[in-house]
Scaffold this motif. Structure first.
Motif, PDB file in Angstrom:
ATOM      1  N   LEU A 121      14.497  -3.767  42.373  1.00 37.87           N
ATOM      2  CA  LEU A 121      15.555  -4.630  41.851  1.00 37.87           C
ATOM      3  C   LEU A 121      16.544  -3.862  40.990  1.00 37.87           C
ATOM      4  O   LEU A 121      17.733  -4.183  40.945  1.00 37.87           O
ATOM      5  N   GLY A 122      16.060  -2.836  40.283  1.00 32.91           N
ATOM      6  CA  GLY A 122      16.954  -2.022  39.472  1.00 32.91           C
ATOM      7  C   GLY A 122      17.966  -1.290  40.338  1.00 32.91           C
ATOM      8  O   GLY A 122      19.149  -1.188  39.992  1.00 32.91           O
ATOM      9  N   ARG A 123      17.498  -0.785  41.467  1.00 35.85           N
ATOM     10  CA  ARG A 123      18.387  -0.109  42.412  1.00 35.85           C
ATOM     11  C   ARG A 123      19.419  -1.093  42.969  1.00 35.85           C
ATOM     12  O   ARG A 123      20.588  -0.750  43.139  1.00 35.85           O
ATOM     13  N   TYR A 124      18.969  -2.298  43.230  1.00 41.02           N
ATOM     14  CA  TYR A 124      19.871  -3.340  43.738  1.00 41.02           C
ATOM     15  C   TYR A 124      20.947  -3.671  42.706  1.00 41.02           C
ATOM     16  O   TYR A 124      22.134  -3.791  43.038  1.00 41.02           O
ATOM     17  N   ALA A 125      20.534  -3.806  41.436  1.00 42.55           N
ATOM     18  CA  ALA A 125      21.497  -4.110  40.374  1.00 42.55           C
ATOM     19  C   ALA A 125      22.503  -2.976  40.208  1.00 42.55           C
ATOM     20  O   ALA A 125      23.701  -3.214  40.002  1.00 42.55           O
ATOM     21  N   LEU A 126      22.026  -1.730  40.314  1.00 44.00           N
ATOM     22  CA  LEU A 126      22.938  -0.587  40.219  1.00 44.00           C
ATOM     23  C   LEU A 126      23.939  -0.611  41.371  1.00 44.00           C
ATOM     24  O   LEU A 126      25.128  -0.300  41.181  1.00 44.00           O
ATOM     25  N   GLY A 127      23.480  -1.011  42.555  1.00 38.43           N
ATOM     26  CA  GLY A 127      24.380  -1.116  43.697  1.00 38.43           C
ATOM     27  C   GLY A 127      25.486  -2.134  43.447  1.00 38.43           C
ATOM     28  O   GLY A 127      26.651  -1.889  43.776  1.00 38.43           O
ATOM     29  N   ALA A 128      25.117  -3.257  42.838  1.00 39.61           N
ATOM     30  CA  ALA A 128      26.128  -4.270  42.519  1.00 39.61           C
ATOM     31  C   ALA A 128      27.132  -3.731  41.512  1.00 39.61           C
ATOM     32  O   ALA A 128      28.347  -3.960  41.628  1.00 39.61           O
ATOM     33  N   LEU A 129      26.656  -2.983  40.520  1.00 40.51           N
ATOM     34  CA  LEU A 129      27.543  -2.410  39.509  1.00 40.51           C
ATOM     35  C   LEU A 129      28.493  -1.383  40.133  1.00 40.51           C
ATOM     36  O   LEU A 129      29.692  -1.335  39.799  1.00 40.51           O
ATOM     37  N   LEU A 130      27.985  -0.568  41.043  1.00 39.62           N
ATOM     38  CA  LEU A 130      28.823   0.412  41.727  1.00 39.62           C
ATOM     39  C   LEU A 130      29.891  -0.278  42.575  1.00 39.62           C
ATOM     40  O   LEU A 130      31.022   0.207  42.690  1.00 39.62           O
ATOM     41  N   ALA A 131      29.532  -1.418  43.159  1.00 38.26           N
ATOM     42  CA  ALA A 131      30.523  -2.176  43.931  1.00 38.26           C
ATOM     43  C   ALA A 131      31.655  -2.673  43.032  1.00 38.26           C
ATOM     44  O   ALA A 131      32.821  -2.718  43.451  1.00 38.26           O
ATOM     45  N   VAL A 132      31.333  -3.021  41.793  1.00 37.66           N
ATOM     46  CA  VAL A 132      32.372  -3.423  40.834  1.00 37.66           C
ATOM     47  C   VAL A 132      33.299  -2.244  40.552  1.00 37.66           C
ATOM     48  O   VAL A 132      34.523  -2.400  40.434  1.00 37.66           O
ATOM     49  N   GLY A 133      32.726  -1.032  40.460  1.00 32.21           N
ATOM     50  CA  GLY A 133      33.557   0.156  40.290  1.00 32.21           C
ATOM     51  C   GLY A 133      34.503   0.353  41.462  1.00 32.21           C
ATOM     52  O   GLY A 133      35.667   0.742  41.287  1.00 32.21           O
ATOM     53  N   ALA A 134      34.016   0.078  42.674  1.00 33.05           N
ATOM     54  CA  ALA A 134      34.871   0.179  43.856  1.00 33.05           C
ATOM     55  C   ALA A 134      36.004  -0.835  43.791  1.00 33.05           C
ATOM     56  O   ALA A 134      37.141  -0.546  44.184  1.00 33.05           O
ATOM     57  N   VAL A 135      35.705  -2.032  43.283  1.00 36.55           N
ATOM     58  CA  VAL A 135      36.749  -3.056  43.126  1.00 36.55           C
ATOM     59  C   VAL A 135      37.836  -2.567  42.169  1.00 36.55           C
ATOM     60  O   VAL A 135      39.038  -2.755  42.419  1.00 36.55           O
ATOM     61  N   ALA A 136      37.428  -1.920  41.090  1.00 39.63           N
ATOM     62  CA  ALA A 136      38.407  -1.412  40.128  1.00 39.63           C
ATOM     63  C   ALA A 136      39.342  -0.399  40.790  1.00 39.63           C
ATOM     64  O   ALA A 136      40.567  -0.441  40.590  1.00 39.63           O
ATOM     65  N   CYS A 137      38.776   0.514  41.571  1.00 37.52           N
ATOM     66  CA  CYS A 137      39.596   1.522  42.250  1.00 37.52           C
ATOM     67  C   CYS A 137      40.568   0.870  43.220  1.00 37.52           C
ATOM     68  O   CYS A 137      41.747   1.234  43.286  1.00 37.52           O
TER      69      CYS A 137
END
Length: 335
Positions: free
Chosen positions: A168-184
């Motif tokens: 689940l931690g890996r999954y949460a990190l994936g969601a956070l990285l997707a937010v970074g992609a949204v910012a870019c």
């Protein structure tokens, strides 16, 4: 512009945005087809291919490229770094950690995020004057999008809980990285559209090629540094092309040609015909394409809750599209 010409530009721009979305959806496939390859190689490999493809295309676009100033090339370099390499590094990392559907849905918020950001920027030299941001008008669309993402997230979490090896931690990190992609990718289309609409006499194809050329040295440097990092850290990954070299090279060039160059060309054509608050909404085509590709690769139909979430997302984007209003014409080159 006459009403008939405006309608024609809107229809043509929408079709170009649809074509771009269908091709951009392919970028979500690479990390799923080659999950053993690090996200850095997916990003640098894709844009290395894009840069190499742009080299022969530069000969055909040489007249358009000669018109670009030093400031234009600096702008192309910034767009290439943020909108290409860093964006896809975040996205590929997110997909490898959280799977396809959730990062795709988070990326699907881009239309509304871009619209809000474009309006919130305000008017200054080099940007377009946007209508005032109407939060009351946007509230229903934001609510629908949030519910859509929540439904898909719930389905994916249930899928993870059924897997004893899930992290689940890996999954949460994936969601956070997707937010970074949204910012870019919130920054990229606004900036790119501002340059294109401030230079209506310039060739969208030439500008796509220029971004490909600007991407090449960045991708070469990133690939070399990744190789060096693997060597120094004792990473056993088989460099330079990994364990499935031919599949990796073929996939990178396919994505580089269709998603990077041709997709960028179609998007530039759309951006030159439509205001950014409208063209930003049409990124929903990428979301729908990527979700379709992800479920095809899974070999299964999406669950009813996932389908409901997708419908809510699309409804929210369309609501935001109706609530938005077009900007005035750009006055100058963006800052």
């Amino acid at each position: 512009m006459s009403p008939a010409a405006a309608v024609s530009a809107t229809v043509t721009g929408t079709l170009f945005a649809l074509a771009a979305g269908l091709m951009w959806g392919l970028v979500f496939v690479g990390p799923l087809l080659l999950p053993e390859y690090p996200a850095a190689l997916h990003s640098f490999g894709r844009y290395l291919a894009f840069g190499l493809i742009a080299l022969p295309l530069a000969w055909f676009d040489r007249a358009a490229l000669r018109q670009l100033t030093r400031a234009d090339w600096r702008e192309a370099l910034r767009l290439a770094l943020v909108g290409n390499i860093v964006y896809y590094l975040f996205l590929a990392s997110a997909i490898q950690r959280a799977g396809g559907p959730l990062p795709t849905m988070i990326i699907g918020t881009l239309p509304v995020v871009i619209a809000i950001t474009a309006k919130a920027r305000g008017h200054r030299a080099g940007t377009r004057r946007e209508a005032p941001l109407r939060w009351r008008a946007l509230a229903p669309s934001l609510t629908l999008i949030a519910l859509g993402i929540a439904l898909v997230n719930q389905v994916e979490l249930e899928h993870l809980r059924a897997d004893p090896a899930a992290d689940l931690g890996r999954y949460a990190l994936g969601a956070l990285l997707a937010v970074g992609a949204v910012a870019c990718w919130t920054w990229y289309p606004i900036r790119n559209a501002e340059w294109l609409r401030a230079h209506p006499e310039r060739s969208p194809r030439g500008w796509a090629t220029a971004q490909g050329l600007a991407t090449l040295p960045l991708a070469l440097l990133g690939y070399a540094l990744t190789w060096l990092w693997f060597a120094l850290s004792g990473n056993a990954f088989e460099m330079p092309l990994g364990p499935r070299a031919w599949q990796f090279v073929g996939l990178m060039f396919a994505i580089g040609l269709f998603a990077s160059w041709l997709g960028t060309l179609c998007w530039n054509e759309a951006s030159q015909r439509l205001p950014p608050t409208i063209v930003g909404q049409l990124i929903v085509f990428e979301t729908l394409s990527a979700l379709a590709y992800a479920f095809v690769l899974r070999g299964q139909w999406p669950q009813p809750a996932t389908l409901a979430g997708i419908v809510l997302l699309v409804a929210g984007v369309l609501w935001a599209l109706r609530a938005g209003s077009g900007p005035e014409v750009a006055e100058a080159h963006p800052n």
